[in-house]
Design an enzyme around this catalytic site. Structure first.
Site, PDB file in Angstrom:
ATOM      1  CG  ASN A  23     -23.641  26.871 -67.537  1.00 25.06           C
ATOM      2  OD1 ASN A  23     -23.329  27.939 -67.354  1.00 25.06           O
ATOM      3  ND2 ASN A  23     -22.865  25.689 -66.987  1.00 25.06           N
ATOM      4  CB  VAL A  24     -28.637  27.710 -72.134  1.00 26.31           C
ATOM      5  CG1 VAL A  24     -29.003  28.904 -71.516  1.00 26.31           C
ATOM      6  CG2 VAL A  24     -27.423  27.792 -73.089  1.00 26.31           C
ATOM      7  CG  HIS A  43     -29.542  32.951 -67.775  1.00 23.00           C
ATOM      8  ND1 HIS A  43     -28.145  33.020 -67.555  1.00 23.00           N
ATOM      9  CD2 HIS A  43     -30.123  33.571 -67.077  1.00 23.00           C
ATOM     10  CE1 HIS A  43     -27.947  34.272 -66.595  1.00 23.00           C
ATOM     11  NE2 HIS A  43     -29.020  34.410 -66.487  1.00 23.00           N
ATOM     12  CB  CYS A 100     -43.551  28.013 -85.501  1.00 18.78           C
ATOM     13  SG  CYS A 100     -45.096  27.353 -84.639  1.00 18.78           S
TER      14      CYS A 100
HETATM   15  C1  BJW Z   1     -13.662  28.700 -65.081  1.00 19.54           C
HETATM   16  C2  BJW Z   1     -13.142  27.738 -65.997  1.00 19.54           C
HETATM   17  C3  BJW Z   1     -12.610  26.426 -65.401  1.00 19.54           C
HETATM   18  C4  BJW Z   1     -13.514  29.338 -67.217  1.00 19.54           C
HETATM   19  N1  BJW Z   1     -12.878  26.270 -63.939  1.00 19.54           N
HETATM   20  N2  BJW Z   1     -13.703  28.474 -63.915  1.00 19.54           N
HETATM   21  C5  BJW Z   1     -28.146  45.014 -62.276  1.00 19.54           C
HETATM   22  C6  BJW Z   1     -27.039  45.749 -62.455  1.00 19.54           C
HETATM   23  C7  BJW Z   1     -26.428  45.826 -63.699  1.00 19.54           C
HETATM   24  C8  BJW Z   1     -26.912  45.470 -64.807  1.00 19.54           C
HETATM   25  C9  BJW Z   1     -28.333  44.690 -64.688  1.00 19.54           C
HETATM   26  C10 BJW Z   1     -28.624  44.724 -63.184  1.00 19.54           C
HETATM   27  N3  BJW Z   1     -29.825  43.859 -63.402  1.00 19.54           N
HETATM   28  C11 BJW Z   1     -30.011  43.596 -64.683  1.00 19.54           C
HETATM   29  C12 BJW Z   1     -29.037  44.112 -65.411  1.00 19.54           C
HETATM   30  C13 BJW Z   1     -29.099  43.893 -67.111  1.00 19.54           C
HETATM   31  C14 BJW Z   1     -28.450  42.654 -67.529  1.00 19.54           C
HETATM   32  C15 BJW Z   1     -27.010  42.497 -66.771  1.00 19.54           C
HETATM   33  O1  BJW Z   1     -26.783  41.937 -65.750  1.00 19.54           O
HETATM   34  N4  BJW Z   1     -26.004  43.139 -67.478  1.00 19.54           N
HETATM   35  C16 BJW Z   1     -24.702  43.281 -67.216  1.00 19.54           C
HETATM   36  C17 BJW Z   1     -23.927  42.147 -68.075  1.00 19.54           C
HETATM   37  C18 BJW Z   1     -24.136  44.661 -67.352  1.00 19.54           C
HETATM   38  N5  BJW Z   1     -29.352  41.552 -67.028  1.00 19.54           N
HETATM   39  C19 BJW Z   1     -30.500  41.191 -67.704  1.00 19.54           C
HETATM   40  O2  BJW Z   1     -30.741  41.904 -68.848  1.00 19.54           O
HETATM   41  C20 BJW Z   1     -31.192  40.035 -67.253  1.00 19.54           C
HETATM   42  N6  BJW Z   1     -32.559  40.413 -67.152  1.00 19.54           N
HETATM   43  C21 BJW Z   1     -33.144  41.198 -66.273  1.00 19.54           C
HETATM   44  O3  BJW Z   1     -32.558  41.784 -65.208  1.00 19.54           O
HETATM   45  O4  BJW Z   1     -34.425  41.541 -66.601  1.00 19.54           O
HETATM   46  C22 BJW Z   1     -34.977  42.435 -65.656  1.00 19.54           C
HETATM   47  C23 BJW Z   1     -36.550  42.639 -66.361  1.00 19.54           C
HETATM   48  C24 BJW Z   1     -37.540  42.787 -65.376  1.00 19.54           C
HETATM   49  C25 BJW Z   1     -38.903  42.615 -65.625  1.00 19.54           C
HETATM   50  C26 BJW Z   1     -39.150  42.790 -67.255  1.00 19.54           C
HETATM   51  C27 BJW Z   1     -38.074  42.760 -68.076  1.00 19.54           C
HETATM   52  C28 BJW Z   1     -36.847  42.749 -67.499  1.00 19.54           C
HETATM   53  C29 BJW Z   1     -31.100  38.787 -68.238  1.00 19.54           C
HETATM   54  C30 BJW Z   1     -29.789  38.347 -68.182  1.00 19.54           C
HETATM   55  C31 BJW Z   1     -29.682  37.252 -69.156  1.00 19.54           C
HETATM   56  C32 BJW Z   1     -28.277  36.772 -69.629  1.00 19.54           C
HETATM   57  N7  BJW Z   1     -28.309  35.886 -70.660  1.00 19.54           N
HETATM   58  C33 BJW Z   1     -27.236  35.263 -71.188  1.00 19.54           C
HETATM   59  C34 BJW Z   1     -27.328  34.623 -72.511  1.00 19.54           C
HETATM   60  C35 BJW Z   1     -28.310  33.423 -72.138  1.00 19.54           C
HETATM   61  C36 BJW Z   1     -28.449  32.498 -73.508  1.00 19.54           C
HETATM   62  C37 BJW Z   1     -27.190  31.913 -73.973  1.00 19.54           C
HETATM   63  O5  BJW Z   1     -26.423  31.166 -73.302  1.00 19.54           O
HETATM   64  O6  BJW Z   1     -27.237  32.210 -75.211  1.00 19.54           O
HETATM   65  O7  BJW Z   1     -26.755  34.439 -70.024  1.00 19.54           O
HETATM   66  S1  BJW Z   1     -25.600  36.287 -71.312  1.00 19.54           S
HETATM   67  C38 BJW Z   1     -24.426  35.040 -70.542  1.00 19.54           C
HETATM   68  O8  BJW Z   1     -23.825  35.521 -69.354  1.00 19.54           O
HETATM   69  C39 BJW Z   1     -25.233  33.930 -70.506  1.00 19.54           C
HETATM   70  C40 BJW Z   1     -24.571  33.516 -69.362  1.00 19.54           C
HETATM   71  O9  BJW Z   1     -25.616  32.506 -68.462  1.00 19.54           O
HETATM   72  C41 BJW Z   1     -24.455  34.737 -68.327  1.00 19.54           C
HETATM   73  C42 BJW Z   1     -23.366  34.518 -67.308  1.00 19.54           C
HETATM   74  O10 BJW Z   1     -22.019  34.090 -68.001  1.00 19.54           O
HETATM   75  P1  BJW Z   1     -21.041  33.245 -67.150  1.00 19.54           P
HETATM   76  O11 BJW Z   1     -21.735  31.925 -67.091  1.00 19.54           O
HETATM   77  O12 BJW Z   1     -20.482  33.897 -65.958  1.00 19.54           O
HETATM   78  O13 BJW Z   1     -20.071  33.141 -68.192  1.00 19.54           O
HETATM   79  P2  BJW Z   1     -18.538  34.086 -68.427  1.00 19.54           P
HETATM   80  O14 BJW Z   1     -18.084  33.607 -69.810  1.00 19.54           O
HETATM   81  O15 BJW Z   1     -19.063  35.487 -68.151  1.00 19.54           O
HETATM   82  O16 BJW Z   1     -17.491  33.487 -67.269  1.00 19.54           O
HETATM   83  C43 BJW Z   1     -17.065  32.365 -67.285  1.00 19.54           C
HETATM   84  C44 BJW Z   1     -16.128  32.235 -65.848  1.00 19.54           C
HETATM   85  O17 BJW Z   1     -15.621  30.753 -66.064  1.00 19.54           O
HETATM   86  C45 BJW Z   1     -15.101  33.179 -65.836  1.00 19.54           C
HETATM   87  O18 BJW Z   1     -14.890  33.742 -64.692  1.00 19.54           O
HETATM   88  C46 BJW Z   1     -13.930  32.081 -66.163  1.00 19.54           C
HETATM   89  O19 BJW Z   1     -12.831  32.763 -65.354  1.00 19.54           O
HETATM   90  C47 BJW Z   1     -14.468  30.968 -65.587  1.00 19.54           C
HETATM   91  N8  BJW Z   1     -13.804  29.711 -65.835  1.00 19.54           N
HETATM   92  N9  BJW Z   1     -12.927  28.145 -67.277  1.00 19.54           N
HETATM   93  C48 BJW Z   1     -13.331  27.238 -63.291  1.00 19.54           C
HETATM   94  N10 BJW Z   1     -11.965  25.393 -66.161  1.00 19.54           N
HETATM   95 ZN    ZN Z   2     -45.886  29.176 -83.753  1.00 18.93          ZN
END
Ligand code: BJW
Ligand code: ZN
Length: 259
Positions: free
Chosen positions: A107-108, A124, A156
């Protein structure tokens, strides 16, 4: 008591006997849902009408920075008017009673820090910081930067565009965060996986490390996720109710180790 009550009681009894700082937690957007912050995926999520890459990737930002900033400024305002909820407080208590080694949060929104937790890494980034695309300077913000931007594009002092200091798809996480998160996953006796869909990597691989090391993965979510397939326990219910209950039971059993 609901159907997870007795399972939580058994788990709490087990974890109350752990040595100090043997628990790691991985948090996602579901944790902040009860604070009024929408999750990403799902029916009511931020991405219900948009492709994630349009809003959360360098390519999306380059092709339409105004659209991306509009979304982030809306989220910044939401975050600034929200408060930590009972699930954030429960994790802070886990830290205070000496049970938590590290909270790895995706979370951010900064709500963990506001709940007083000290052992937390924001893998993140933070929506409450900007980074200059030119000089790379990082600044903390206390209000939406769109308000002071004349054309909706925060800049900036050097003249270049600012961006949110978060990790977008295709961007690498900070090496220090990766190192700390894998270390904590390897050494913990149990990982609490709270409110994450478990589809974004590398975060989704941390509980796999715990499982492969033969240690306990306990998931807290309102529904099953890909992590449920190997989790030792899936506590299905709102995390703002289930997590405080776990902590309440742990405290009844004498905490982890008395400080
Ligand atoms: C409740 C509830 C309640 C609701 N009680 N529960 C391996 C395999 C496949 C793909 C990849 C891999 N490795 C890398 C990748 C690519 C990619 C990726 O993962 N893609 C997949 C989606 C296919 N990953 C990346 O690109 C990452 N970078 C990387 O690997 O770089 C490699 C590299 C190396 C060297 C040089 C260059 C590159 C970076 C990932 C960054 C993700 N960023 C985001 C945005 C952040 C900024 C922002 O907030 O705006 O992060 S995406 C978004 O998803 C955000 C979140 O932190 C993240 C996860 O989401 P989260 O928190 O799980 O939320 P939801 O909505 O998905 O789920 C909510 C859950 O809560 C649900 O399950 C509900 O049921 C539950 N819930 N109410 C309990 N009351
Ligand atoms: Zn600057």
């Amino acid at each position: 008591m609901s159907n997870w009550g007795s399972e939580l009681r058994v788990l709490a009894k087990q974890m109350a006997r752990y040595p100090q700082r043997a628990i790691t937690a991985l948090a996602g957007a579901g944790l902040s849902a009860a604070s009024g912050i929408p999750t990403f995926r799902g029916k009511e999520g931020w991405w219900k009408n948009r492709e994630p890459a349009e809003l959360a990737s360098p390519q999306g930002f380059n092709s339409d920075p105004r659209l991306v900033w509009e979304w982030y400024c809306h989220r910044i305002e939401t975050v600034l008017s929200s408060q930590p909820n009972a699930a954030h407080e429960a994790l802070a208590t886990l830290d205070q009673i000496g049970a938590l080694d590290l909270l790895i949060t995706q979370n951010v929104d900064g709500l963990h820090r506001r709940s007083g937790i000290s052992r937390c890494i924001e893998i993140h980034g933070s929506i409450l910081r900007t980074k200059c695309t030119g000089c790379k300077q990082i600044r903390t913000i206390t209000s939406s930067p769109c308000r002071s931007a004349r054309d909706g594009l925060p800049r900036c002092e050097c003249g270049e565009l600012l961006r949110p200091d978060v990790v977008w798809f295709g961007e690498a996480l900070a090496p220090d965060s990766i190192y700390k998160a894998y270390g904590a996953s390897q050494r913990c006796m149990a990982m609490l996986v709270v409110g994450t869909s478990g589809v974004v990597h590398p975060a989704a691989s941390f509980p796999e490390v715990v499982h492969q090391s033969g240690n306990l993965v306990i998931e807290f979510n309102i529904e099953k996720t890909p992590i449920s397939r190997y989790a030792d326990h899936s506590i299905i219910g709102p995390v703002e109710k289930t997590l405080p209950k776990l902590i309440e039971f742990m405290e009844q059993f004498g905490g982890t180790t008395q400080l």
